[in-house]
Design a protein around this motif. Structure first.
Motif, PDB file in Angstrom:
ATOM      1  N   LEU A 239       0.837  -1.206   0.000  1.00 23.07           N
ATOM      2  CA  LEU A 239       0.000   0.000   0.000  1.00 23.07           C
ATOM      3  C   LEU A 239       0.871   1.255   0.000  1.00 23.07           C
ATOM      4  CD1 LEU A 239      -2.861   1.245   0.248  1.00 23.07           C
ATOM      5  CD2 LEU A 239      -2.573   1.120   2.734  1.00 23.07           C
ATOM      6  N   VAL A 240       1.961   1.198   0.760  1.00 21.95           N
ATOM      7  CA  VAL A 240       2.858   2.357   0.865  1.00 21.95           C
ATOM      8  C   VAL A 240       4.005   2.267  -0.131  1.00 21.95           C
ATOM      9  CG1 VAL A 240       4.483   3.567   2.388  1.00 21.95           C
ATOM     10  CG2 VAL A 240       2.280   2.787   3.280  1.00 21.95           C
ATOM     11  N   SER A 241       4.704   1.138  -0.137  1.00 23.83           N
ATOM     12  CA  SER A 241       5.925   1.015  -0.949  1.00 23.83           C
ATOM     13  C   SER A 241       5.641   0.959  -2.444  1.00 23.83           C
ATOM     14  CB  SER A 241       6.705  -0.236  -0.530  1.00 23.83           C
ATOM     15  OG  SER A 241       5.921  -1.404  -0.733  1.00 23.83           O
ATOM     16  N   GLN A 242       4.522   0.319  -2.834  1.00 23.40           N
ATOM     17  CA  GLN A 242       4.230   0.148  -4.262  1.00 23.40           C
ATOM     18  C   GLN A 242       3.249   1.194  -4.788  1.00 23.40           C
ATOM     19  OE1 GLN A 242       3.412  -3.899  -5.456  1.00 23.40           O
ATOM     20  NE2 GLN A 242       2.297  -3.278  -7.279  1.00 23.40           N
ATOM     21  N   TYR A 243       2.250   1.543  -3.954  1.00 19.75           N
ATOM     22  CA  TYR A 243       1.202   2.451  -4.426  1.00 19.75           C
ATOM     23  C   TYR A 243       1.338   3.871  -3.876  1.00 19.75           C
ATOM     24  CZ  TYR A 243      -0.837  -1.931  -5.972  1.00 19.75           C
ATOM     25  OH  TYR A 243      -1.036  -3.147  -6.581  1.00 19.75           O
ATOM     26  N   GLY A 244       2.338   4.090  -3.031  1.00 16.90           N
ATOM     27  CA  GLY A 244       2.645   5.450  -2.566  1.00 16.90           C
ATOM     28  C   GLY A 244       1.574   6.091  -1.719  1.00 16.90           C
ATOM     29  N   ALA A 245       0.781   5.294  -1.006  1.00 10.24           N
ATOM     30  CA  ALA A 245      -0.286   5.859  -0.181  1.00 10.24           C
ATOM     31  C   ALA A 245       0.278   6.427   1.117  1.00 10.24           C
ATOM     32  CB  ALA A 245      -1.334   4.789   0.132  1.00 10.24           C
ATOM     33  N   GLN A 246      -0.390   7.465   1.635  1.00 16.10           N
ATOM     34  CA  GLN A 246      -0.086   8.001   2.955  1.00 16.10           C
ATOM     35  C   GLN A 246      -1.249   7.635   3.875  1.00 16.10           C
ATOM     36  OE1 GLN A 246       0.339  12.308   5.279  1.00 16.10           O
ATOM     37  NE2 GLN A 246       0.446  12.258   3.056  1.00 16.10           N
ATOM     38  N   ILE A 247      -0.973   6.851   4.909  1.00 19.12           N
ATOM     39  CA  ILE A 247      -2.031   6.404   5.821  1.00 19.12           C
ATOM     40  C   ILE A 247      -2.241   7.469   6.890  1.00 19.12           C
ATOM     41  CG2 ILE A 247      -2.765   4.610   7.435  1.00 19.12           C
ATOM     42  CD1 ILE A 247      -1.005   2.640   5.921  1.00 19.12           C
ATOM     43  N   LEU A 248      -3.453   8.006   6.932  1.00 17.12           N
ATOM     44  CA  LEU A 248      -3.760   9.091   7.867  1.00 17.12           C
ATOM     45  C   LEU A 248      -4.236   8.553   9.214  1.00 17.12           C
ATOM     46  CD1 LEU A 248      -5.690  11.400   5.361  1.00 17.12           C
ATOM     47  CD2 LEU A 248      -3.255  11.438   5.944  1.00 17.12           C
ATOM     48  N   SER A 249      -5.060   7.531   9.179  1.00 15.09           N
ATOM     49  CA  SER A 249      -5.554   6.941  10.425  1.00 15.09           C
ATOM     50  C   SER A 249      -6.013   5.516  10.145  1.00 15.09           C
ATOM     51  CB  SER A 249      -6.712   7.756  11.013  1.00 15.09           C
ATOM     52  OG  SER A 249      -7.849   7.702  10.167  1.00 15.09           O
ATOM     53  N   ILE A 250      -6.080   4.728  11.207  1.00 12.84           N
ATOM     54  CA  ILE A 250      -6.524   3.331  11.112  1.00 12.84           C
ATOM     55  C   ILE A 250      -7.628   3.104  12.132  1.00 12.84           C
ATOM     56  CG2 ILE A 250      -5.856   0.900  11.352  1.00 12.84           C
ATOM     57  CD1 ILE A 250      -2.993   1.723  10.675  1.00 12.84           C
ATOM     58  N   LYS A 251      -8.722   2.511  11.671  1.00 11.71           N
ATOM     59  CA  LYS A 251      -9.811   2.156  12.581  1.00 11.71           C
ATOM     60  C   LYS A 251      -9.798   0.641  12.739  1.00 11.71           C
ATOM     61  CE  LYS A 251     -14.754   2.819  13.391  1.00 11.71           C
ATOM     62  NZ  LYS A 251     -16.025   3.349  12.829  1.00 11.71           N
ATOM     63  N   ARG A 252      -9.584   0.202  13.968  1.00 11.50           N
ATOM     64  CA  ARG A 252      -9.463  -1.220  14.252  1.00 11.50           C
ATOM     65  C   ARG A 252     -10.435  -1.594  15.365  1.00 11.50           C
ATOM     66  NH1 ARG A 252      -3.496  -2.870  15.228  1.00 11.50           N
ATOM     67  NH2 ARG A 252      -3.480  -2.548  12.962  1.00 11.50           N
ATOM     68  N   LYS A 253     -11.439  -2.409  15.022  1.00  7.45           N
ATOM     69  CA  LYS A 253     -12.451  -2.841  15.999  1.00  7.45           C
ATOM     70  C   LYS A 253     -13.041  -1.644  16.740  1.00  7.45           C
ATOM     71  CE  LYS A 253     -10.404  -7.417  16.691  1.00  7.45           C
ATOM     72  NZ  LYS A 253      -9.836  -8.375  17.646  1.00  7.45           N
ATOM     73  N   HIS A 254     -13.558  -0.684  15.960  1.00  3.32           N
ATOM     74  CA  HIS A 254     -14.258   0.510  16.479  1.00  3.32           C
ATOM     75  C   HIS A 254     -13.334   1.470  17.235  1.00  3.32           C
ATOM     76  CE1 HIS A 254     -17.848  -1.626  15.331  1.00  3.32           C
ATOM     77  NE2 HIS A 254     -17.522  -2.646  16.131  1.00  3.32           N
TER      78      HIS A 254
END
Length: 596
Positions: A239-254
């Motif tokens: 997601l980051v290394s190949q597609y260059g996305a910047q992850i802003l936040s992660i929602k995990r189990k609410h």
């Protein structure tokens, strides 16, 4: 020989100012260093700019201005200003112009414009007025207001300090207020009468693309159980290394995770807000392993509805004049890890950048779209790193600090105006009182000083010093005298004003003042005329510069926020500059005769 070296160094300095290879303060210090290394100035002479009365006075006035802003006195007028401005465009134009001029007469003009821009944008959002029809007038009005008093702008303090160092009488607090008010009246008339016709009707940066463009790159995806990114660190994920996305936040189990870094492990069914190029997002969906959910527009709107200080939301911010963030890239600043904010988009001069902006060198006046928590935005603004343009909220007035701060400021102004003491002494005592009475903490006083301006002042003063020491100023003034000495003094003043304001549109106002002030002092001596009309001409010409967005810091500050083009300043500012030039040529001699 020293004169030729001085001329060469000054030409190098002018070249660097024009090309903008380095920041203005860096260029100024480089010039000072060249004078010292070449032997034109001794180290003591070169560094004398740091203990020059103008430099010390300016530093103290930064502290006094900070106390006024921190107390909320200016913000206490915001409700009234906004209420009147909402009536219609003409009322909005008038109230913001008058407010900018009034406050800038006594408080640092860049700070005044920084606080009025968010107020003006709020009015524009609620009334439908185009920001481009308000922000240039705010900047220009602040410049006019700054010329009205000795402390209104650093250029006034600089020229007065140079005059004193040359053995002349320094200017009093309100000595040139009357001619400045005449020019202010002409300027405001132009802004109010001509502004509605010549100012562009262009949407602001918010409506014109910064937020809208960022929407195209913002998405919410869910990590599938069969994805190869499951149980991998973010930095190792495709997601980051190949597609260059910047992850802003992660929602995990609410539970939403905001404080993430490259080592954070991704888990199956993680819901992530990401910033990604639309083409890469399409490729990501085709490859499988991720599911796109939600709507981009709703995503931004839902974020902006959150009020919890720990919840992250979208903020439009601007890099103000003197910000430590300027002249550095986001990568150099390690921005996300240090300031806990993600950059969604960047308006860099004319260009809106939504991808690969980590290496873009930030400039004063740049706008950023940030995804951050309220507490982190407050930390950025309290340190004067950024100015928030969206979600404007006036500070509450702290009367325990506001009243003493106001009284101390009045004391500084009146003691200098009544000639009880010099502005240097009154400003120094005032700033010390603000600290000793705990209105400002020592660190707050230190942070209030715009060190970029202080270093720039100290650096450019070395140019004037070198010209004086080598006889350059006398040589130039003698040449001018031989060419135009037979002309009417008013015409000579007019030519001095013209040369100065044209120079200021290329150089900084401080550099132009430091170069021109020693020259006009020598010129007045050769003409056997009073120096004051020529020095006041230099003061006004250095401050009243409207032709380009880089001619003065306040123009740079409104450039991005108003979504202006370079030609907007030429089209609207050039006629005003020439009107003021002609008016000043007649007005200054009325109040300051040429006879000694």
């Amino acid at each position: 020989m020293e004169l030729y070296i001085t001329a060469a160094i000054i030409f190098i300095g002018i070249f660097l100012f024009i090309k903008d290879y380095f920041s203005i303060d860096t260029t100024s210090i480089l010039i000072m260093a060249l004078f010292i290394v070449s032997g034109v100035l001794s180290p003591e002479e070169g560094f004398s700019g740091f203990n020059h009365p103008a430099t010390i006075t300016l530093g103290c006035m930064f502290v006094v201005s900070a106390a006024i802003f921190k107390s909320g006195i200016i913000d206490s007028f915001s409700d009234k200003i906004i209420r009147i401005a909402k009536i219609n465009y003409v009322f909005a134009l008038m109230i913001f112009c008058f407010s900018a001029a009034l406050f800038s007469a006594f408080i640092n003009d860049t700070a005044v414009v920084a606080i009025l821009i968010p107020m003006a944008l709020l009015v524009c959002r609620e009334t439908g007025i185009n920001p481009s029809r308000l922000l240039i007038p705010i900047s220009f009005s602040a410049l006019f207001g700054g010329t009205c008093t000795l402390i209104g702008t650093s250029t006034n303090i600089l020229v007065s300090g140079i005059a004193k160092k040359s053995g002349l009488e320094p200017f009093n607090m309100f000595e040139f207020t009357l001619p400045a008010l005449c020019l202010l009246a002409i300027g405001l008339t132009y802004l109010i009468m001509v502004g509605p016709w010549l100012l562009p009707k262009r949407a602001g940066a918010h409506e014109s693309g910064l937020t809208k463009e960022a929407q195209n790159y913002l998405a919410e995806v869910v990590l599938g159980k069969d994805s190869t990114d499951v149980d991998h660190a973010i930095v190792q994920s495709k997601l980051v290394s190949q597609y260059g996305a910047q992850i802003l936040s992660i929602k995990r189990k609410h539970h939403r995770m905001y404080e993430i870094n490259g080592d954070t492990i991704l888990r199956a069914e993680d819901s992530m807000k990401i910033l990604i190029d639309p083409q890469h997002l399409s490729q990501l969906m085709d490859k499988g392993g991720y599911t796109l959910i939600g709507d981009k527009t709703n995503l931004l709107e839902s974020e902006n509805k959150k009020d919890n200080k720990d919840e992250k939301t979208i903020y439009e911010v601007m890099i103000p004049y003197g910000s430590p963030l300027a002249e550095r890239s986001l990568r150099q600043l390690n921005f996300r890890n240090i300031y806990y904010a993600s950059v969604l988009a960047l308006r860099h001069r004319k260009e809106i950048i939504t991808q690969d902006f980590s290496n873009v060198v930030l400039k004063e006046g740049d706008m950023l779209l940030l995804y951050a928590a309220q507490k982190d935005i407050q930390a950025l603004t309290s340190r004067k790193l950024m100015v928030v343009l969206s979600n404007y909220q006036a500070k509450k007035v702290n009367y325990k600090k506001a009243i003493p701060a106001l009284l101390i400021t009045l004391g500084v102004v009146l003691s200098a105006a009544l000639n009880l003491t010099s502005i240097l002494i009154s400003a120094m005592v005032g700033s010390l009182l603000l600290v000793t009475t705990s209105i400002l903490k020592p660190k707050e006083a230190y942070d209030a000083i715009e060190w970029k301006v202080i270093f720039m002042m100290a650096g450019v003063l070395s140019m004037g010093k070198a010209l004086e020491k080598t006889g350059g100023s006398e040589l130039i003034s003698q040449f001018i005298f031989e060419q135009i000495g037979d002309l009417n003094p008013s015409i000579i003043l007019s030519l001095v004003f013209l040369i100065t304001f044209l120079s200021t549109n290329i150089l900084s106002s401080k550099a132009a003042a430091a170069l021109m002030a020693p020259i006009v002092i020598s010129l007045a001596g050769a003409l056997q005329l009073s120096e004051k009309p020529f020095l006041i001409g230099v003061m006004f010409a250095c401050s009243l510069t409207f032709m380009t967005p880089v001619s003065y810091p306040t123009n740079t500050m409104v450039y991005g926020a108003g979504n202006y083009k370079f030609n907007d300043f030429l089209k609207f500012g050039t006629p005003l500059n020439f009107i003021i030039w002609i008016a000043a040529s007649f007005i200054i001699p009325v109040f300051f005769p040429f006879e000694v």
